[in-house]
Design an enzyme around this catalytic site. Structure first.
Site, mmCIF file in Angstrom:
data_model
loop_
_atom_site.group_PDB
_atom_site.id
_atom_site.type_symbol
_atom_site.label_atom_id
_atom_site.label_comp_id
_atom_site.label_asym_id
_atom_site.label_seq_id
_atom_site.Cartn_x
_atom_site.Cartn_y
_atom_site.Cartn_z
ATOM 1 N N GLN A 40 -0.311 -9.773 -6.106
ATOM 2 C CA GLN A 40 -0.879 -11.119 -6.189
ATOM 3 C C GLN A 40 -0.206 -11.952 -7.283
ATOM 4 O O GLN A 40 -0.556 -13.124 -7.479
ATOM 5 C CB GLN A 40 -2.393 -11.060 -6.469
ATOM 6 C CG GLN A 40 -3.193 -10.348 -5.401
ATOM 7 C CD GLN A 40 -3.396 -11.195 -4.145
ATOM 8 O OE1 GLN A 40 -3.180 -12.404 -4.149
ATOM 9 N NE2 GLN A 40 -3.814 -10.560 -3.060
ATOM 10 N N ASN B 231 -6.823 -9.327 -7.126
ATOM 11 C CA ASN B 231 -6.938 -9.983 -5.820
ATOM 12 C C ASN B 231 -8.321 -10.586 -5.578
ATOM 13 O O ASN B 231 -8.461 -11.528 -4.820
ATOM 14 C CB ASN B 231 -6.593 -9.005 -4.682
ATOM 15 C CG ASN B 231 -7.334 -7.703 -4.784
ATOM 16 O OD1 ASN B 231 -7.340 -7.060 -5.834
ATOM 17 N ND2 ASN B 231 -7.971 -7.289 -3.713
ATOM 18 N N THR C 117 13.640 3.622 9.950
ATOM 19 C CA THR C 117 14.598 2.546 10.227
ATOM 20 C C THR C 117 14.055 1.238 9.668
ATOM 21 O O THR C 117 12.930 0.855 9.971
ATOM 22 C CB THR C 117 14.807 2.413 11.749
ATOM 23 O OG1 THR C 117 15.237 3.681 12.251
ATOM 24 C CG2 THR C 117 15.829 1.343 12.077
ATOM 25 N N CYS D 7 -9.992 -6.323 2.721
ATOM 26 C CA CYS D 7 -10.145 -4.976 3.262
ATOM 27 C C CYS D 7 -11.568 -4.455 3.091
ATOM 28 O O CYS D 7 -11.996 -3.568 3.809
ATOM 29 C CB CYS D 7 -9.131 -4.024 2.628
ATOM 30 S SG CYS D 7 -8.811 -4.364 0.925
ATOM 31 N N SER E 170 4.512 -7.352 -2.064
ATOM 32 C CA SER E 170 4.301 -7.431 -0.621
ATOM 33 C C SER E 170 4.740 -8.801 -0.103
ATOM 34 O O SER E 170 4.402 -9.830 -0.699
ATOM 35 C CB SER E 170 2.810 -7.223 -0.352
ATOM 36 O OG SER E 170 2.545 -7.284 1.021
ATOM 37 N N HIS F 157 3.855 -10.542 2.613
ATOM 38 C CA HIS F 157 2.917 -11.483 3.254
ATOM 39 C C HIS F 157 2.046 -12.236 2.265
ATOM 40 O O HIS F 157 1.312 -13.145 2.649
ATOM 41 C CB HIS F 157 2.086 -10.788 4.347
ATOM 42 C CG HIS F 157 1.011 -9.854 3.895
ATOM 43 N ND1 HIS F 157 -0.309 -10.221 3.885
ATOM 44 C CD2 HIS F 157 1.045 -8.580 3.469
ATOM 45 C CE1 HIS F 157 -1.052 -9.188 3.489
ATOM 46 N NE2 HIS F 157 -0.248 -8.185 3.225
ATOM 47 N N THR G 16 0.850 -1.205 0.000
ATOM 48 C CA THR G 16 0.000 0.000 0.000
ATOM 49 C C THR G 16 0.884 1.253 0.000
ATOM 50 O O THR G 16 0.652 2.190 -0.779
ATOM 51 C CB THR G 16 -0.933 -0.012 1.236
ATOM 52 O OG1 THR G 16 -1.772 -1.162 1.150
ATOM 53 C CG2 THR G 16 -1.780 1.236 1.315
HETATM 54 N N1 PLP Z 1 -2.546 -4.811 -4.026
HETATM 55 C C1 PLP Z 1 -3.179 -5.986 -4.022
HETATM 56 C C2 PLP Z 1 -3.606 -6.574 -5.326
HETATM 57 C C3 PLP Z 1 -3.437 -6.656 -2.829
HETATM 58 O O1 PLP Z 1 -4.080 -7.825 -2.837
HETATM 59 C C4 PLP Z 1 -3.007 -6.052 -1.620
HETATM 60 C C5 PLP Z 1 -3.313 -6.691 -0.311
HETATM 61 O O2 PLP Z 1 -4.420 -7.162 -0.088
HETATM 62 C C6 PLP Z 1 -2.325 -4.828 -1.669
HETATM 63 C C7 PLP Z 1 -2.115 -4.245 -2.881
HETATM 64 C C8 PLP Z 1 -1.815 -4.174 -0.420
HETATM 65 O O3 PLP Z 1 -0.746 -4.907 0.124
HETATM 66 P P1 PLP Z 1 -0.251 -4.652 1.620
HETATM 67 O O4 PLP Z 1 -1.078 -5.541 2.484
HETATM 68 O O5 PLP Z 1 1.200 -5.036 1.630
HETATM 69 O O6 PLP Z 1 -0.442 -3.214 1.905
#
Ligand code: PLP
Length: 372
Positions: A177, A149, A232, A315, A194, A196, A70
């Protein structure tokens, strides 16, 4: 619990947890301090950077670690506008993008940026002719994601980048994704990922930037990260991201084949009453977004609490708002309310997917008479 929400987040790989442990427990030095321990931490961050860059496999650029994808997407959009040449004040994006892109674009539009949000077809794909028609000498940046996503559809990012570059504009790709699931395409000038979503830790993402196209800094302060991003760095999170990226490269074919197999098991166990949302051809098969006539998906979720799946993006799931992605592919409100998303991958077993899908199908059968 059977975990089928791989788009929201993925389980941390045991190898990742092992790699992070010393940095979370006793190797606490600040990687930006000149002590021996600080230099050791900085070296670990650089090894991780190399592993993440190798997983991205794009030439001619480098990554900056960020706190999330994000943040990376906000930075790419706002920092590129900040350094825009005179006369280029337009951004083009697509209706099915993640909120991190759409909301940042809206924020910029509120500050005078000329924003165009292109529609997609029923298959979830952008029509390249639509894009071509919109491209002119005022366009600065085009933002299109790789794998959606919510519905798993894969956009033709390579072709998009080609037409964008022909118009003298830059391309930003949200590859969150896509990384570790499909090959990342050549072409984007900026690309967000990302940790995770690839079995790494939460709280760390990265922005890959083509050399010379780095956005203006967005987070100001000590400029610790390449002189471009302040704060940091956490060696534990960087090391975890690096380990996850390395593992995803090593397991690329195995993970891919496993997902194809799980998809077939899921489709078989669900039976013929479900319709797949979006393209069945151009998609990542670890994302099964489906709907069934007259099923109340929220009730399914409530009835099957021991299966973790979702109605759409994590989200937006809790908001009660209909998904903007399902709306963009032309689903009616009842169709969107009858949609669920099953996400699976590396650690999902064949038995788990078969059991979860049979139970979902049974629960849907049980509720059918009551939902109009
Ligand atoms: N973009 C997509 C397609 C995502 O699925 C997500 C997370 O759900 C994000 C951006 C945001 O990632 P982060 O959780 O690292 O902010």
């Amino acid at each position: 619990m059977i975990y089928l929400d791989y788009q929201a987040t993925t389980p941390v790989a045991p190898e990742v947890a092992d790699a992070m442990r010393p940095w979370a427990e006793h190797k606490f030095a600040n990687p930006h301090s000149p002590s021996r321990w600080g230099r050791e931490a900085a070296a670990a961050v650089e090894v991780a950077r190399g592993d993440v860059e190798r997983a991205i496999e794009l030439e001619g650029g480098r990554i900056a670690f960020t706190g999330s994808a994000t943040e990376a997407l906000n930075w790419a959009l706002k920092g590129t506008i900040e350094r825009a040449p005179k006369g280029r004040n337009r951004i083009i994006t697509v209706a099915t993008e993640h909120a991190a892109v759409l909301d940042s674009c809206e924020w910029l539009a509120g500050r005078g940026v000329d924003l165009t949000v292109l529609p997609v077809g029923e298959d979830g794909l952008l029509d390249l002719d639509d894009l071509d028609r919109e491209l002119d000498e005022r366009v600065l940046l085009v933002a299109v994601m790789l794998v959606n996503n919510e519905i798993g559809v894969i956009q033709p990012v390579c072709e998009i980048a080609r037409v964008v570059h022909d118009a003298g504009a830059l391309m930003l790709c949200d590859a969150v994704q896509g990384l570790g699931r499909v090959p990342l395409p050549e072409g984007p000038d900026l690309l967000a990922i990302s940790a995770h979503k690839i079995h790494g830790p939460k709280g760390i993402g990265a922005l890959w930037m083509r050399e010379g196209e780095e956005p203006e800094p967005f987070v100001h302060g000590g400029a610790q990260e390449l002189g471009l991003r302040s704060g940091t760095l956490s060696p534990a999170l960087c090391v975890g991201f690096g380990a996850a990226a390395k593992l995803s490269r090593q397991r690329e074919t195995r993970d891919y084949d496993h997902v194809q197999h799980l998809w077939s098991c899921a489709v078989e166990a669900l039976g013929p009453d479900w319709i797949i949302n979006g393209s069945t051809e151009h998609r990542h098969r670890g994302n099964l977004s489906i709907r069934r006539d007259r099923v109340d998906a929220a009730r399914l979720l409530a009835d099957l609490r021991e299966i973790a799946f979702s109605l759409g993006a994590a989200c937006a799931s809790g908001s009660g708002r209909p998904s903007h992605v399902l709306k963009a592919i032309g689903l009616s409100y009842p169709e969107a309310r009858s949609s669920i998303r099953l996400g699976f991958g590396r650690y999902t077993s064949e038995d788990e997917i078969a059991e979860a899908c049979s139970r979902i199908a049974e629960a849907a059968d049980a509720q059918e008479p009551s939902f109009a």
